[in-house]
Write a protein that holds these residues in place. Structure first.
Motif: not given
Length: 274
Positions: A143-144, A148-153, A175-176, A196-197
């Motif tokens: 997912f793109m 800031e959402v990626a940081d939370r994940l 999660v990567k 992108v995660v």
């Protein structure tokens, strides 16, 4: 022809209510497609194909793609441009809301089964929640999301960005972060960067997302500055003494705060509910 020109030729423009920021960076699109289809083949459910920036490189590698697009104005445009793979049965385009489509029912085809897409910011949390609920039936999600959402994940316990979303997603997935994508990679250009995660399901999950688990997590983070003794004071209807006893059995200090607990800590307290 640029995306802006393609839209103008149809009398269209990006729709803010759908959170439309179209990816225009070809290298980013190819990186996402490769992560979603390694090894090549499999079935991909693409969320929000838009004008096909990701759909096209996915078609070079996937056996089958189901693209879910909510914007009724974009569906005929995309269908006209990708007529050949549709005729071949390799691509189907659903005009539907990704929040209500039965993802599992659409992921019918050769494995691996993968979720992919550039998630609209307004519904990112809801889409991630749906993905976690399907973790035992998919092989990967790429997912793109906003940076800031990626940081939370990715956040570990004890960090400022660690929260309920971190716990729920990390319970189901490893999660990567694949890459950071700057605002200039989109049209129109957003004010924030994206990332992108890659989400790979834990087999088995680190915790089963039961209602008891969700209740414990939400209570802990709903009162972030409070100790667990206060945040959980009404948890499961336990008395003060019951909470003390169950927390001790679970190896959790009630003087701690919720953001210090790992996924497994929440699972242990949730398991005490009978």
């Amino acid at each position: 022809m640029s995306i802006a020109e393609r839209l103008r030729s149809r009398g269209l423009s990006p729709k803010k209510r759908f959170g439309q920021n179209f990816l225009v960076d070809v290298s980013a699109s190819r990186a996402i497609a490769e992560a979603a289809t390694t090894p090549p083949g499999g079935t991909v459910l693409e969320i929000g194909p838009g004008l096909g920036a990701l759909t096209r490189p996915l078609l070079e590698r996937a056996a089958k793609i189901v693209a879910v697009e909510r914007d009724r104005d974009l569906v005929p445009l995309l269908a006209a441009e990708l007529e050949a793979p549709i005729a071949e049965g390799r691509l189907s385009i659903l005009e539907a809301d990704a929040l209500t489509v039965d993802w599992a029912a659409e992921l019918v085809g050769p494995r691996p089964h993968v979720l992919a897409g550039n998630l609209p910011y307004q519904i990112t949390g809801a889409l991630l929640e749906r993905a976690t609920g399907l973790a035992d039936r998919i092989d990967r999600a790429v997912f793109m999301v906003q940076a800031e959402v990626a940081d939370r994940l990715l956040a570990p316990p004890g960090s400022k960005t660690y929260g309920a979303l971190s716990v729920f997603v990390q319970a189901a997935f490893d999660v990567k972060r694949l890459l950071t994508v700057r605002g200039g990679a989109f049209y129109p250009r957003p004010d924030v960067d994206s990332a992108v995660v890659v989400l790979s399901p834990h087999r088995p999950p680190r915790a089963k997302e039961t209602e008891s688990f969700r209740e414990a997590v939400r209570a802990a983070f709903g009162a972030r500055r409070k100790t667990l003794r206060n945040a959980w004071r009404s948890l499961y209807g336990w008395s003060k003494d019951e909470l003390e006893a169950h927390a001790a059995e679970a190896g959790i200090s009630l003087d701690a705060r919720g953001e210090t607990l790992a996924v497994e800590d929440f699972a242990r307290i949730a398991a005490k509910k009978r």
